[in-house]
Write a protein that holds these residues in place. Structure first.
Motif, PDB file in Angstrom:
ATOM      1  N   SER A 114     -12.004  -0.411  -3.818  1.00 58.42           N
ATOM      2  CA  SER A 114     -12.615  -1.245  -2.702  1.00 58.42           C
ATOM      3  C   SER A 114     -13.521  -2.268  -3.590  1.00 58.42           C
ATOM      4  N   GLU A 115     -13.663  -2.090  -4.941  1.00 54.94           N
ATOM      5  CA  GLU A 115     -14.335  -3.040  -5.677  1.00 54.94           C
ATOM      6  C   GLU A 115     -13.406  -4.003  -6.699  1.00 54.94           C
TER       7      GLU A 115
ATOM      8  N   GLU B 232      -9.095  -3.962  -1.853  1.00 55.46           N
ATOM      9  CA  GLU B 232      -8.199  -3.030  -2.192  1.00 55.46           C
ATOM     10  C   GLU B 232      -6.921  -3.330  -2.082  1.00 55.46           C
ATOM     11  N   THR B 233      -6.497  -4.266  -0.977  1.00 59.80           N
ATOM     12  CA  THR B 233      -5.349  -4.753  -1.205  1.00 59.80           C
ATOM     13  C   THR B 233      -4.793  -5.947  -2.150  1.00 59.80           C
TER      14      THR B 233
ATOM     15  N   ARG C 234       0.813  -1.333   0.059  1.00 63.52           N
ATOM     16  CA  ARG C 234      -0.078  -0.040  -0.050  1.00 63.52           C
ATOM     17  C   ARG C 234       0.779   1.335  -0.067  1.00 63.52           C
TER      18      ARG C 234
ATOM     19  N   THR D  62      -8.154  -4.553  10.221  1.00 63.64           N
ATOM     20  CA  THR D  62      -9.406  -4.110   9.620  1.00 63.64           C
ATOM     21  C   THR D  62      -9.523  -2.641   9.203  1.00 63.64           C
ATOM     22  N   GLU D  63      -8.363  -2.113   9.052  1.00 62.72           N
ATOM     23  CA  GLU D  63      -8.415  -0.703   8.253  1.00 62.72           C
ATOM     24  C   GLU D  63      -7.732  -0.743   7.140  1.00 62.72           C
TER      25      GLU D  63
ATOM     26  N   CYS E  86      -8.842  -2.780   3.752  1.00 66.16           N
ATOM     27  CA  CYS E  86      -9.891  -3.598   2.907  1.00 66.16           C
ATOM     28  C   CYS E  86      -9.130  -4.462   1.922  1.00 66.16           C
ATOM     29  N   ASP E  87      -9.680  -5.673   2.199  1.00 68.16           N
ATOM     30  CA  ASP E  87      -8.955  -7.040   1.584  1.00 68.16           C
ATOM     31  C   ASP E  87      -9.079  -6.905  -0.264  1.00 68.16           C
TER      32      ASP E  87
END
Length: 198
Positions: free
Chosen positions: A186-187, A122-123, A39, A116-117, A119-120
């Protein structure tokens, strides 16, 4: 071309990769830390980072922060990456003591970042795009529109540059990886994903 994205250091169970931002290998100690490092490769505010930069010796013991980030404004920050389910009040108090220690000795804050900060999805998108980031790909379409779907961009690269399908895909992905276009990370990225020019 770039080096392989991920290698497994079998001797110590670490996941490491070549950092294009730092220009060297970095050695995160867990998959969670590796995801945090990826990131930073895409963060406009971060100019450099180090994994396990140093060990601090405080009253409650010693601690090695997971990262030291250097920001574009010249400031620095230590980061500890952890799973939320493993964080309790005692752990937070220990980190607070080390934050005070680092502030007193280096004027650099020490911050906790939880899984939790991040997003899976996004990663996953950033991990996928990282292979195409800063690869020096020579092809780039002219007259890029302000907005376009990913599928339309693929077709545009194929038709405008008269490239084979694979090279058209690489071209389109480098435009995303090098942030000529942005999208909702995030999608899941697909042909219908709307891209907006930066």
């Amino acid at each position: 071309m770039t080096r392989p994205l991920v290698k497994l250091h079998r001797a110590r169970g670490k996941r490491y990769f070549y950092s294009k931002l730092n220009g060297c290998d970095v050695h995160p100690e867990s998959l969670l830390e590796r995801n945090f490092a990826i990131r930073q490769e895409f963060c406009d505010q971060v100019v450099e980072y180090a994994c396990q930069p140093e060990t601090a010796h405080g009253e409650t013991g010693e601690r090695s922060p997971d990262f030291l980030l250097e920001y574009a404004d010249g400031t620095f920050e230590y980061i500890e990456v952890h799973r939320e389910k493993d964080v309790d009040d005692e752990y937070r108090e220990e980190l607070n003591e080390f934050n005070l220690y680092f502030l007193a000795t280096s004027q650099r804050p020490f911050r906790l970042v939880l899984d939790t900060e991040m997003c899976d999805i996004e990663t996953d998108n950033l991990n996928f795009l990282y292979e195409y980031r800063h690869i020096g790909w020579p092809h780039k379409p002219i007259n890029l529109p302000e907005s376009i779907t990913f599928g339309e961009l693929l077709l545009m690269c194929e038709q405008q540059l008269t490239l084979p399908v694979l090279e058209s895909k690489i071209t389109a992905l480098t435009l995303l990886a090098d942030k000529h276009y942005e999208f909702n990370l995030s999608e899941d990225l697909n042909n219908d994903t709307l891209l907006r020019k930066r």
